[in-house]
Design a protein around this motif. Structure first.
Motif, PDB file in Angstrom:
ATOM      1  N   SER A 198      36.065  17.286  28.120  1.00 56.36           N
ATOM      2  CA  SER A 198      34.990  18.271  27.983  1.00 56.36           C
ATOM      3  C   SER A 198      34.485  18.725  29.353  1.00 56.36           C
ATOM      4  O   SER A 198      34.237  19.914  29.585  1.00 56.36           O
ATOM      5  N   ALA A 199      34.357  17.780  30.281  1.00 55.54           N
ATOM      6  CA  ALA A 199      33.897  18.116  31.629  1.00 55.54           C
ATOM      7  C   ALA A 199      34.904  19.001  32.359  1.00 55.54           C
ATOM      8  O   ALA A 199      34.529  19.960  33.052  1.00 55.54           O
ATOM      9  N   LEU A 200      36.181  18.702  32.199  1.00 59.20           N
ATOM     10  CA  LEU A 200      37.213  19.504  32.859  1.00 59.20           C
ATOM     11  C   LEU A 200      37.267  20.911  32.271  1.00 59.20           C
ATOM     12  O   LEU A 200      37.472  21.889  33.007  1.00 59.20           O
ATOM     13  N   ILE A 201      37.082  21.019  30.953  1.00 57.99           N
ATOM     14  CA  ILE A 201      37.046  22.348  30.336  1.00 57.99           C
ATOM     15  C   ILE A 201      35.891  23.164  30.903  1.00 57.99           C
ATOM     16  O   ILE A 201      36.044  24.340  31.241  1.00 57.99           O
ATOM     17  N   GLN A 202      34.724  22.525  31.025  1.00 55.62           N
ATOM     18  CA  GLN A 202      33.570  23.230  31.577  1.00 55.62           C
ATOM     19  C   GLN A 202      33.827  23.653  33.019  1.00 55.62           C
ATOM     20  O   GLN A 202      33.503  24.776  33.423  1.00 55.62           O
ATOM     21  N   LYS A 203      34.427  22.746  33.800  1.00 57.28           N
ATOM     22  CA  LYS A 203      34.723  23.048  35.204  1.00 57.28           C
ATOM     23  C   LYS A 203      35.662  24.241  35.317  1.00 57.28           C
ATOM     24  O   LYS A 203      35.435  25.161  36.123  1.00 57.28           O
ATOM     25  N   LEU A 204      36.696  24.268  34.500  1.00 57.32           N
ATOM     26  CA  LEU A 204      37.678  25.345  34.575  1.00 57.32           C
ATOM     27  C   LEU A 204      37.136  26.653  34.003  1.00 57.32           C
ATOM     28  O   LEU A 204      37.632  27.730  34.337  1.00 57.32           O
ATOM     29  N   SER A 205      36.119  26.567  33.161  1.00 55.62           N
ATOM     30  CA  SER A 205      35.529  27.774  32.571  1.00 55.62           C
ATOM     31  C   SER A 205      34.586  28.479  33.537  1.00 55.62           C
ATOM     32  O   SER A 205      34.184  29.617  33.296  1.00 55.62           O
ATOM     33  N   GLU A 206      34.234  27.812  34.628  1.00 52.63           N
ATOM     34  CA  GLU A 206      33.284  28.399  35.583  1.00 52.63           C
ATOM     35  C   GLU A 206      33.869  29.622  36.278  1.00 52.63           C
ATOM     36  O   GLU A 206      33.152  30.556  36.609  1.00 52.63           O
ATOM     37  N   GLY A 207      35.171  29.597  36.534  1.00 59.31           N
ATOM     38  CA  GLY A 207      35.809  30.741  37.193  1.00 59.31           C
ATOM     39  C   GLY A 207      36.794  31.403  36.263  1.00 59.31           C
ATOM     40  O   GLY A 207      37.956  31.003  36.197  1.00 59.31           O
ATOM     41  N   SER A 208      36.344  32.396  35.506  1.00 55.90           N
ATOM     42  CA  SER A 208      37.185  32.989  34.472  1.00 55.90           C
ATOM     43  C   SER A 208      38.399  33.722  35.033  1.00 55.90           C
ATOM     44  O   SER A 208      39.402  33.887  34.350  1.00 55.90           O
ATOM     45  N   ILE A 209      38.333  34.160  36.290  1.00 55.56           N
ATOM     46  CA  ILE A 209      39.450  34.921  36.859  1.00 55.56           C
ATOM     47  C   ILE A 209      40.635  34.001  37.160  1.00 55.56           C
ATOM     48  O   ILE A 209      41.789  34.341  36.894  1.00 55.56           O
ATOM     49  N   LEU A 210      40.353  32.822  37.698  1.00 56.46           N
ATOM     50  CA  LEU A 210      41.431  31.920  38.114  1.00 56.46           C
ATOM     51  C   LEU A 210      41.539  30.688  37.232  1.00 56.46           C
ATOM     52  O   LEU A 210      42.167  29.706  37.614  1.00 56.46           O
ATOM     53  N   ASN A 211      40.946  30.741  36.033  1.00 55.74           N
ATOM     54  CA  ASN A 211      40.907  29.509  35.247  1.00 55.74           C
ATOM     55  C   ASN A 211      42.256  29.109  34.657  1.00 55.74           C
ATOM     56  O   ASN A 211      42.383  28.024  34.105  1.00 55.74           O
ATOM     57  N   LEU A 212      43.265  29.952  34.768  1.00 49.79           N
ATOM     58  CA  LEU A 212      44.607  29.572  34.324  1.00 49.79           C
ATOM     59  C   LEU A 212      45.584  29.401  35.485  1.00 49.79           C
ATOM     60  O   LEU A 212      46.777  29.209  35.276  1.00 49.79           O
ATOM     61  N   ASP A 213      45.054  29.442  36.709  1.00 47.76           N
ATOM     62  CA  ASP A 213      45.900  29.233  37.876  1.00 47.76           C
ATOM     63  C   ASP A 213      46.242  27.743  37.992  1.00 47.76           C
ATOM     64  O   ASP A 213      45.351  26.898  37.899  1.00 47.76           O
TER      65      ASP A 213
END
Length: 202
Positions: free
Chosen positions: A30-45
């Protein structure tokens, strides 16, 4: 040039038994999902996912490996191939779980994805959390071919699949590790029922 869909996908998967409260693996996920959701532009990099893994404290047996696989297959088989690579990297068989099937079903929603990040947290052993992050990219390795099968034609193509794997293990029997996890991730609950999150029972 191969006409496969230029899409990118990401998936979080937790393996663990039913419990009255959130598993440590669920809190970390859950914490990692929140962290990666912070930057929507690069969240799949891929590098963003790899950096997010550094949030997880006291990693032991950490290892990173990169390789390129050359495969020729029907274009429609690309999701199942990527799913198998992720499942093999996470050693799902050791947890008594067929991970390839649910990952493939998830990936099939995206047609033929050319990039895929898959983070698996396995807490099927109550004393450990095994983390496996696989970042995949599929490149056109040649011209598509057509082969007739009855009245249908199955497009085949040659792909170069690059795979970067980051693995780590948390020892939950270590009191310092348990304390750190509680401090860093204690406020997080299980991930919400999102399309990019799967919960699997061992």
């Amino acid at each position: 040039m191969n006409t496969i869909a230029e899409t990118t996908a990401g998936l979080f998967l937790v393996i663990g038994p039913q419990s009255s409260g959130p598993l440590e693996a669920e809190r970390i996920c859950s914490a990692l999902i929140q962290k990666l959701s912070e930057g929507s532009i690069l969240n799949l990099d891929p590098s963003t996912w790899q950096n997010a893994m550094q949030m997880v404290p006291n990693q032991v047996e950490a290892a990173t490996a990169s390789k390129t696989l050359n495969r020729t297959m029907a274009v429609a088989d690309l999701p199942s191939t990527l799913a198998s690579i992720c499942a093999d990297a996470a050693d799902g068989d050791k947890a008594g779980v067929d991970l390839a099937k649910p990952i493939s079903v998830y990936l099939s929603r995206y047609g033929e994805p050319t990039a895929f990040n898959c983070l698996i947290l396995d807490q099927s052993d109550s004393a450990k959390i095994h983390l496996s992050l696989t970042c995949l990219a599929a490149f056109d390795g040649g011209s598509p071919e057509s082969c007739a099968v009855g009245r249908e034609a199955a497009r085949e193509a040659s792909f170069a699949v690059t795979s970067t794997l980051l693995k780590a293990c948390l020892n939950l029997s270590n009191k310092d590790t348990q304390s750190t996890i509680a401090q860093v991730f204690g406020r997080f609950g299980p991930p919400s029922d999102s399309p990019y999150y799967l919960r699997v029972l061992p």
